[in-house]
Structure formats: C-alpha cells, structure tokens
Motif scaffolding. Structure first.
Motif, PDB file in Angstrom:
ATOM      1  N   LEU A  59       1.936  10.461  -3.867  1.00  0.00           N
ATOM      2  CA  LEU A  59       2.001  11.676  -3.031  1.00  0.00           C
ATOM      3  C   LEU A  59       3.284  12.451  -3.325  1.00  0.00           C
ATOM      4  O   LEU A  59       3.275  13.682  -3.355  1.00  0.00           O
ATOM      5  CB  LEU A  59       1.902  11.313  -1.546  1.00  0.00           C
ATOM      6  N   ALA A  60       4.365  11.718  -3.561  1.00  0.00           N
ATOM      7  CA  ALA A  60       5.620  12.374  -3.925  1.00  0.00           C
ATOM      8  C   ALA A  60       5.482  13.054  -5.283  1.00  0.00           C
ATOM      9  O   ALA A  60       5.885  14.210  -5.457  1.00  0.00           O
ATOM     10  CB  ALA A  60       6.752  11.343  -3.960  1.00  0.00           C
ATOM     11  N   ALA A  61       4.893  12.366  -6.232  1.00  0.00           N
ATOM     12  CA  ALA A  61       4.691  12.955  -7.560  1.00  0.00           C
ATOM     13  C   ALA A  61       3.840  14.216  -7.468  1.00  0.00           C
ATOM     14  O   ALA A  61       4.069  15.195  -8.179  1.00  0.00           O
ATOM     15  CB  ALA A  61       4.030  11.936  -8.488  1.00  0.00           C
TER      16      ALA A  61
ATOM     17  N   ASP B 291      15.158   6.708  -2.090  1.00  0.00           N
ATOM     18  CA  ASP B 291      15.881   6.864  -3.354  1.00  0.00           C
ATOM     19  C   ASP B 291      14.917   7.011  -4.523  1.00  0.00           C
ATOM     20  O   ASP B 291      15.072   7.885  -5.367  1.00  0.00           O
ATOM     21  CB  ASP B 291      16.795   5.656  -3.607  1.00  0.00           C
ATOM     22  N   ARG B 292      13.908   6.135  -4.550  1.00  0.00           N
ATOM     23  CA  ARG B 292      12.958   6.138  -5.677  1.00  0.00           C
ATOM     24  C   ARG B 292      12.163   7.444  -5.705  1.00  0.00           C
ATOM     25  O   ARG B 292      11.903   8.018  -6.737  1.00  0.00           O
ATOM     26  CB  ARG B 292      12.018   4.930  -5.509  1.00  0.00           C
ATOM     27  N   ILE B 293      11.782   7.907  -4.523  1.00  0.00           N
ATOM     28  CA  ILE B 293      10.970   9.125  -4.433  1.00  0.00           C
ATOM     29  C   ILE B 293      11.771  10.356  -4.841  1.00  0.00           C
ATOM     30  O   ILE B 293      11.286  11.208  -5.583  1.00  0.00           O
ATOM     31  CB  ILE B 293      10.394   9.257  -3.003  1.00  0.00           C
ATOM     32  N   ILE B 294      13.026  10.413  -4.408  1.00  0.00           N
ATOM     33  CA  ILE B 294      13.872  11.573  -4.760  1.00  0.00           C
ATOM     34  C   ILE B 294      14.159  11.593  -6.262  1.00  0.00           C
ATOM     35  O   ILE B 294      14.217  12.645  -6.882  1.00  0.00           O
ATOM     36  CB  ILE B 294      15.187  11.563  -3.929  1.00  0.00           C
ATOM     37  N   GLU B 295      14.322  10.372  -6.843  1.00  0.00           N
ATOM     38  CA  GLU B 295      14.506  10.304  -8.302  1.00  0.00           C
ATOM     39  C   GLU B 295      13.298  10.875  -9.035  1.00  0.00           C
ATOM     40  O   GLU B 295      13.424  11.549 -10.049  1.00  0.00           O
ATOM     41  CB  GLU B 295      14.691   8.846  -8.759  1.00  0.00           C
ATOM     42  N   LEU B 296      12.128  10.556  -8.495  1.00  0.00           N
ATOM     43  CA  LEU B 296      10.889  11.031  -9.130  1.00  0.00           C
ATOM     44  C   LEU B 296      10.707  12.526  -8.915  1.00  0.00           C
ATOM     45  O   LEU B 296      10.386  13.260  -9.847  1.00  0.00           O
ATOM     46  CB  LEU B 296       9.689  10.258  -8.545  1.00  0.00           C
ATOM     47  N   ASN B 297      10.886  12.969  -7.667  1.00  0.00           N
ATOM     48  CA  ASN B 297      10.613  14.373  -7.355  1.00  0.00           C
ATOM     49  C   ASN B 297      11.552  14.891  -6.266  1.00  0.00           C
ATOM     50  O   ASN B 297      11.290  14.708  -5.079  1.00  0.00           O
ATOM     51  CB  ASN B 297       9.158  14.544  -6.917  1.00  0.00           C
TER      52      ASN B 297
ATOM     53  N   LEU C 204       0.830  -1.217   0.000  1.00  0.00           N
ATOM     54  CA  LEU C 204       0.000   0.000   0.000  1.00  0.00           C
ATOM     55  C   LEU C 204       0.860   1.260   0.000  1.00  0.00           C
ATOM     56  O   LEU C 204       0.577   2.223  -0.708  1.00  0.00           O
ATOM     57  CB  LEU C 204      -0.921   0.018   1.232  1.00  0.00           C
ATOM     58  N   GLY C 205       1.902   1.246   0.823  1.00  0.00           N
ATOM     59  CA  GLY C 205       2.751   2.427   0.954  1.00  0.00           C
ATOM     60  C   GLY C 205       3.482   2.778  -0.329  1.00  0.00           C
ATOM     61  O   GLY C 205       3.743   3.957  -0.590  1.00  0.00           O
ATOM     62  N   SER C 206       3.792   1.756  -1.150  1.00  0.00           N
ATOM     63  CA  SER C 206       4.508   2.040  -2.401  1.00  0.00           C
ATOM     64  C   SER C 206       3.701   2.953  -3.328  1.00  0.00           C
ATOM     65  O   SER C 206       4.148   4.051  -3.642  1.00  0.00           O
ATOM     66  CB  SER C 206       4.875   0.744  -3.128  1.00  0.00           C
ATOM     67  N   PRO C 207       2.507   2.542  -3.756  1.00  0.00           N
ATOM     68  CA  PRO C 207       1.767   3.439  -4.661  1.00  0.00           C
ATOM     69  C   PRO C 207       1.330   4.722  -3.962  1.00  0.00           C
ATOM     70  O   PRO C 207       1.383   5.796  -4.567  1.00  0.00           O
ATOM     71  CB  PRO C 207       0.552   2.602  -5.100  1.00  0.00           C
ATOM     72  N   ALA C 208       0.921   4.628  -2.708  1.00  0.00           N
ATOM     73  CA  ALA C 208       0.460   5.824  -1.992  1.00  0.00           C
ATOM     74  C   ALA C 208       1.603   6.837  -1.900  1.00  0.00           C
ATOM     75  O   ALA C 208       1.446   8.014  -2.224  1.00  0.00           O
ATOM     76  CB  ALA C 208      -0.054   5.445  -0.604  1.00  0.00           C
ATOM     77  N   GLY C 209       2.773   6.363  -1.485  1.00  0.00           N
ATOM     78  CA  GLY C 209       3.924   7.247  -1.330  1.00  0.00           C
ATOM     79  C   GLY C 209       4.412   7.816  -2.647  1.00  0.00           C
ATOM     80  O   GLY C 209       4.757   8.992  -2.742  1.00  0.00           O
ATOM     81  N   TYR C 210       4.394   6.966  -3.662  1.00  0.00           N
ATOM     82  CA  TYR C 210       4.898   7.394  -4.977  1.00  0.00           C
ATOM     83  C   TYR C 210       3.993   8.477  -5.568  1.00  0.00           C
ATOM     84  O   TYR C 210       4.466   9.483  -6.089  1.00  0.00           O
ATOM     85  CB  TYR C 210       4.976   6.178  -5.902  1.00  0.00           C
TER      86      TYR C 210
END
Lengths: 271, 76
Positions: A50-52, A92-98, A42-48
C-alpha cells in the motif's frame, strides 16, 4: 496530472498507464487513508504494497516489539530492529520505500477505549491482527462507525480473506457470532506457520484495499476466499448478511464494545 | 462414500482427530449430524461447503458428496 511531481509521475507510471487507474485513480490512492491493524505477518506485505502504491496516510496499530522469531515472515522488520517497537521499524521501512506516505504509528493494543477514536480518521481498515478478541472488537467498532474492513487471517498452512462492508455485506459476526471458547484454538506460536503464507494473504488484502479505493473490479464483499497452501487450492464461497446478526442485524443486541480478553480470559494467539 | 475434510485446527478438536474422513451414506444424514458425531462445536464449525457450495446445517448428504468445514482462524 499537474498535482504530481515529475518523479511521482515516474514512480507511479505503471499505475497511471492502466486505464482502470490513470492519473485520476492515482490521485484517489494518494488521498486515501488506510489503517493497518498489526504490523506482523499480514500487515507487513499489506502495508508495504500500500505504501509502494502511494497511499496518502497509513496508520499502523501494533503494541509489540520486534522479536527474532518474527523475522521468518514479518518482512517489514530487520534483524537490526529486534527490540524496537514494530510501528517504528515499520514506519522507517515504509518511508525508505516511499517518502510520499504519511505514516501514523499507534504503539498500543486496540481496546474499547481507543478503537473508535483511532478508526475515525481512516477510510478503510486492513485487519492483520493476531487474536480473536481484537477481531471481534474491531468488527463491532467498524459496524458501529460504518468502516469497511479488508480482513485476513492465517493458520499454519491455511488463510482466509474477505471484505466486511457494514450493512452492504455480512460482518465477522454474521459468519462466526461468538469467539471460540478459550483454549480451543492453538496459537501460531504453538502451531507454527510457514512464513510465505501471510505474504500471500496480506498481498490479497492490499489488492482488495486498492480495488476499494479505486472503485474497480469486484471486491470480496459477501465472499470468503479460502486458501489451502498444501493443496494449492483457492476456494471462494458466498457469505450472506445475517438479519439476526447480534451487531449488524435488524435488531442488534450488541450496541457497546466488548473487551473479550477481560471477561473470558481468551489468551491472544500471537502470530 | 461421503468425503469430509476438516480445516485448520478442527482435526485436533474432533472425535476422530483426523483431517480427512470417509463416511458411509445413510438415509437422512445431515451436515449437522457429521459435526455432532465428530463432537465439533457448532458455533465454530459454521462454514460448511459441499461440492464447492456453502450449505446449511440441515443439508442432506448423499453418496459422493465432498464436505469441507472451515473454522475461524485468527493468526496474522
């Protein structure tokens, strides 16, 4: 719009163009502080998402390391991340995105000792944890600290989502006052889960979180969304605050936090 | 007939161990009667819908009703 750089105006242009968001709404998103409980299914798509969307600060609580068996659904992590702390690969993934997002990793489990301190700094909690003890602990803590939870949970082909806003709508214990007895509920490890399911529920959580931040639409306060993937059925049912609720009721009996794991031996269901 | 659908892990812990049940209507039959017959713990089988609306445990079931029971789930 003076506060946003040219790149940020382009990045968020599909938000800003919406009358319900605009520059003012995008600023609200940037100023928001959201805490993710769990960087799993759940946290993966939710976090991704929200970061976007440009959430200002994203706290991520998770004690686990990335395992190969996570990757069929936990889309924040990659094969190369196996063995790394989930909060690190998520960051890492979130910072890469935004790179606009400030990510605060908490590589720990939630306990009665740390939960109040961790939630204190956040406006909103998105719950994607994978076990009953944490769900009850978090619920009680958020009622005591008056923090809203955007809740999601999954099992095999079914999911649930709702928003618990203390004293406005019901809390988790208004619905289910006590955790199920130990051993009654099979874990995802035992029962399996189709990988897309948390993607759907986690995305609904991200949407509800943004609605609350933007103060638009009708959030799922006092309503429980039930999703049956096999039947492709979404149902919504009204849920009410229980005046006799042990934690948010008129005469609460739970005034201190409880670590269920310690006294009832409930084995957390890992998803 | 009354159609009953048990969600998530409830079939595994119910007496008949089935996801869908068909039950003959009886005078005075309540939601709670069905849950007790199926040996489902009432603290878990708390969210019950009949014909798309949430009902209480003392709801009287009638012919043609569709009852759905949702337990808490914890996966994430």
């Amino acid at each position: 719009m003076a506060d946003f750089t040219e790149d940020q105006i382009i990045r968020y242009s599909r938000h800003i163009v919406l009358p319900q968001v605009g520059g003012k709404g995008q600023k609200k998103i940037r100023e928001s502080k959201v805490l993710l409980i769990g960087a799993g299914g759940l946290g993966s798509p939710a976090g991704y998402y929200l970061a976007a969307a440009g959430v200002g600060r994203l706290g991520i609580v998770d004690q686990d390391e990335v395992d190969l068996s996570n990757l069929q659904r936990q889309i924040l992590h990659r094969t190369a991340d196996i063995g790394r702390p989930k909060t690190h690969s998520a960051r890492d993934r979130i910072i890469e995105l935004n790179p606009d997002v400030e990510v605060v990793p908490y590589q720990t489990s939630l306990t009665s000792d740390n939960v109040m301190e961790i939630i204190e700094d956040y406006d909103l909690v998105v719950n994607g944890c994978d076990n009953f003890p944490t769900r009850y602990l978090l619920n009680d803590a958020c009622v005591l600290a008056d923090k809203t939870i955007v809740d999601g949970s999954i099992f095999v082909f079914e999911g649930q989502a709702t928003v618990f806003k203390p004293h406005v709508g019901p809390c988790y214990r208004c619905l289910y006052p006590e955790p199920p007895p130990p051993g009654m509920v099979p874990s995802c490890q035992e029962a399996g889960v189709l990988g897309v399911l948390p993607g759907i529920i986690g995305s609904i959580q991200a949407m509800e979180a943004l609605k609350l931040i933007l103060e638009i639409g009708e959030p799922l306060i006092g309503r429980l969304l039930l999703y049956d993937a096999l039947a492709t059925e979404f149902r919504i049912l009204k849920i009410r605050r229980d005046p006799d609720c042990p934690v948010c009721g008129d005469n609460p009996t739970i005034t201190e936090l409880i670590d269920y794991e310690e006294f009832c031996g409930l084995r957390p269901a890992r998803c | 007939m009354i159609e009953v659908k048990l969600y998530a892990y409830l079939p595994n812990i119910s007496k008949s161990r089935r996801r869908e049940l068909k039950i003959s209507p009886e005078e005075g039959l309540t939601v709670q009667d069905i849950l007790v017959r199926e040996q489902l713990p009432l603290q878990i089988a708390r969210v019950v819908m009949v014909n798309g609306r949430r009902v209480e445990m003392d709801y009287l079931l009638k012919d043609g009703d569709e009852m759905a029971v949702f337990p808490p789930v914890a996966g994430g």
